[in-house]
Design a protein around this motif. Structure first.
Motif, PDB file in Angstrom:
ATOM      1  N   LYS A 134       0.857  -1.185   0.000  1.00 14.65           N
ATOM      2  CA  LYS A 134       0.000   0.000   0.000  1.00 14.65           C
ATOM      3  C   LYS A 134       0.889   1.230   0.000  1.00 14.65           C
ATOM      4  CE  LYS A 134      -3.698  -1.916   2.865  1.00 14.65           C
ATOM      5  NZ  LYS A 134      -4.328  -1.748   4.169  1.00 14.65           N
ATOM      6  N   PRO A 135       0.521   2.283  -0.684  1.00 14.66           N
ATOM      7  CA  PRO A 135      -0.638   2.372  -1.570  1.00 14.66           C
ATOM      8  C   PRO A 135      -0.382   1.565  -2.843  1.00 14.66           C
ATOM      9  CG  PRO A 135       0.646   4.379  -1.724  1.00 14.66           C
ATOM     10  CD  PRO A 135       1.292   3.526  -0.665  1.00 14.66           C
ATOM     11  N   PHE A 136      -1.429   1.027  -3.411  1.00 15.86           N
ATOM     12  CA  PHE A 136      -1.280   0.204  -4.598  1.00 15.86           C
ATOM     13  C   PHE A 136      -2.085   0.781  -5.753  1.00 15.86           C
ATOM     14  CE2 PHE A 136      -4.464  -1.673  -1.781  1.00 15.86           C
ATOM     15  CZ  PHE A 136      -5.594  -1.613  -2.578  1.00 15.86           C
ATOM     16  N   ASP A 137      -1.680   0.387  -6.952  1.00 12.18           N
ATOM     17  CA  ASP A 137      -2.393   0.763  -8.159  1.00 12.18           C
ATOM     18  C   ASP A 137      -3.552  -0.215  -8.327  1.00 12.18           C
ATOM     19  OD1 ASP A 137      -2.127   2.209 -11.011  1.00 12.18           O
ATOM     20  OD2 ASP A 137      -2.632   0.089 -11.308  1.00 12.18           O
ATOM     21  N   ILE A 138      -4.755   0.302  -8.490  1.00 11.44           N
ATOM     22  CA  ILE A 138      -5.936  -0.557  -8.562  1.00 11.44           C
ATOM     23  C   ILE A 138      -5.875  -1.510  -9.754  1.00 11.44           C
ATOM     24  CG2 ILE A 138      -7.488   0.962  -9.860  1.00 11.44           C
ATOM     25  CD1 ILE A 138      -8.396  -1.054  -6.705  1.00 11.44           C
ATOM     26  N   PHE A 139      -5.259  -1.072 -10.862  1.00 14.98           N
ATOM     27  CA  PHE A 139      -5.136  -1.942 -12.039  1.00 14.98           C
ATOM     28  C   PHE A 139      -4.162  -3.083 -11.764  1.00 14.98           C
ATOM     29  CE2 PHE A 139      -6.515   2.177 -13.751  1.00 14.98           C
ATOM     30  CZ  PHE A 139      -7.729   1.758 -14.298  1.00 14.98           C
ATOM     31  N   ASP A 140      -3.112  -2.807 -10.986  1.00 17.60           N
ATOM     32  CA  ASP A 140      -2.178  -3.849 -10.584  1.00 17.60           C
ATOM     33  C   ASP A 140      -2.887  -4.862  -9.684  1.00 17.60           C
ATOM     34  OD1 ASP A 140       0.358  -5.171 -10.344  1.00 17.60           O
ATOM     35  OD2 ASP A 140       0.634  -4.194  -8.397  1.00 17.60           O
ATOM     36  N   LEU A 141      -3.692  -4.362  -8.755  1.00 17.42           N
ATOM     37  CA  LEU A 141      -4.463  -5.254  -7.886  1.00 17.42           C
ATOM     38  C   LEU A 141      -5.366  -6.166  -8.716  1.00 17.42           C
ATOM     39  CD1 LEU A 141      -5.435  -6.156  -5.030  1.00 17.42           C
ATOM     40  CD2 LEU A 141      -7.194  -4.402  -5.242  1.00 17.42           C
ATOM     41  N   LEU A 142      -6.097  -5.586  -9.672  1.00 15.71           N
ATOM     42  CA  LEU A 142      -6.990  -6.387 -10.522  1.00 15.71           C
ATOM     43  C   LEU A 142      -6.216  -7.426 -11.324  1.00 15.71           C
ATOM     44  CD1 LEU A 142      -9.526  -3.749 -11.865  1.00 15.71           C
ATOM     45  CD2 LEU A 142     -10.011  -5.673 -10.362  1.00 15.71           C
ATOM     46  N   LYS A 143      -5.071  -7.041 -11.863  1.00 16.98           N
ATOM     47  CA  LYS A 143      -4.246  -7.974 -12.636  1.00 16.98           C
ATOM     48  C   LYS A 143      -3.810  -9.156 -11.771  1.00 16.98           C
ATOM     49  CE  LYS A 143       0.088  -7.120 -13.767  1.00 16.98           C
ATOM     50  NZ  LYS A 143       1.251  -6.410 -14.291  1.00 16.98           N
ATOM     51  N   ARG A 144      -3.420  -8.860 -10.540  1.00 15.45           N
ATOM     52  CA  ARG A 144      -2.982  -9.927  -9.633  1.00 15.45           C
ATOM     53  C   ARG A 144      -4.146 -10.829  -9.223  1.00 15.45           C
ATOM     54  NH1 ARG A 144       1.689  -8.119  -5.812  1.00 15.45           N
ATOM     55  NH2 ARG A 144       2.857  -6.690  -7.132  1.00 15.45           N
ATOM     56  N   VAL A 145      -5.294 -10.229  -8.937  1.00 19.54           N
ATOM     57  CA  VAL A 145      -6.478 -11.015  -8.586  1.00 19.54           C
ATOM     58  C   VAL A 145      -6.836 -11.934  -9.754  1.00 19.54           C
ATOM     59  CG1 VAL A 145      -8.971 -10.872  -8.160  1.00 19.54           C
ATOM     60  CG2 VAL A 145      -7.395  -9.409  -6.868  1.00 19.54           C
ATOM     61  N   ASP A 146      -6.880 -11.368 -10.963  1.00 18.31           N
ATOM     62  CA  ASP A 146      -7.202 -12.164 -12.151  1.00 18.31           C
ATOM     63  C   ASP A 146      -6.203 -13.307 -12.356  1.00 18.31           C
ATOM     64  OD1 ASP A 146      -9.385 -10.544 -12.674  1.00 18.31           O
ATOM     65  OD2 ASP A 146      -8.413  -9.451 -14.321  1.00 18.31           O
ATOM     66  N   ALA A 147      -4.939 -13.078 -12.021  1.00 20.17           N
ATOM     67  CA  ALA A 147      -3.924 -14.119 -12.172  1.00 20.17           C
ATOM     68  C   ALA A 147      -4.212 -15.321 -11.276  1.00 20.17           C
ATOM     69  CB  ALA A 147      -2.541 -13.555 -11.871  1.00 20.17           C
ATOM     70  N   PHE A 148      -4.797 -15.080 -10.114  1.00 15.61           N
ATOM     71  CA  PHE A 148      -5.096 -16.184  -9.202  1.00 15.61           C
ATOM     72  C   PHE A 148      -6.428 -16.858  -9.483  1.00 15.61           C
ATOM     73  CE2 PHE A 148      -1.912 -14.094  -6.500  1.00 15.61           C
ATOM     74  CZ  PHE A 148      -1.125 -15.195  -6.247  1.00 15.61           C
TER      75      PHE A 148
END
Length: 122
Positions: free
Chosen positions: A103-117
């Motif tokens: 944190k703080p994180f980029d929301i698009f990076d968070l989504l990319k990581r979530v999608d990867a899992f």
């Protein structure tokens, strides 16, 4: 119905943003503000991913991660830790989390990581 994500985050603003973004991406999000609420949730074993903050008002996400990874019902569900004060190497040593986002994180990076899992839900 989308993939299920369990979010444990005590900062109300961060929690609401993550819930909003993931819901817009068709994920089903179960959000909790403290360890007590999370532990009372009966659906832990049916989740596709856990997003856990490290510092919480009544405990810590590392202990929650450790509990999840030591339970037969939840040990194979990926855990992503979030913190402004830790690093992935620490998370892996302490609880076996599959990923860490600072944190703080980029929301698009968070989504990319979530999608990867769990794969894109839409």
């Amino acid at each position: 119905m989308g993939k299920k994500i369990c979010l444990l985050e005590d900062d109300q603003g961060i929690k609401e943003i993550i819930e909003l973004i993931l819901t817009e991406e068709q994920y089903e999000v179960y959000g909790f503000s403290n360890v007590k609420e999370f532990m009372a949730f009966d659906g832990k074993a049916s989740q596709d991913l856990y997003l856990l903050d490290v510092k919480l008002p009544d405990g810590n996400g590392i202990e929650v991660c450790d509990m999840l990874k030591n339970s037969d019902a939840t040990k194979d569900i990926p855990v992503m830790m979030m913190s402004a004060h830790a690093a992935l190497s620490e998370m892996k040593k302490q609880c076996g989390a599959e990923d860490f986002i600072a944190k703080p994180f980029d929301i698009f990076d968070l989504l990319k990581r979530v999608d990867a899992f769990v794969g894109p839900s839409n």
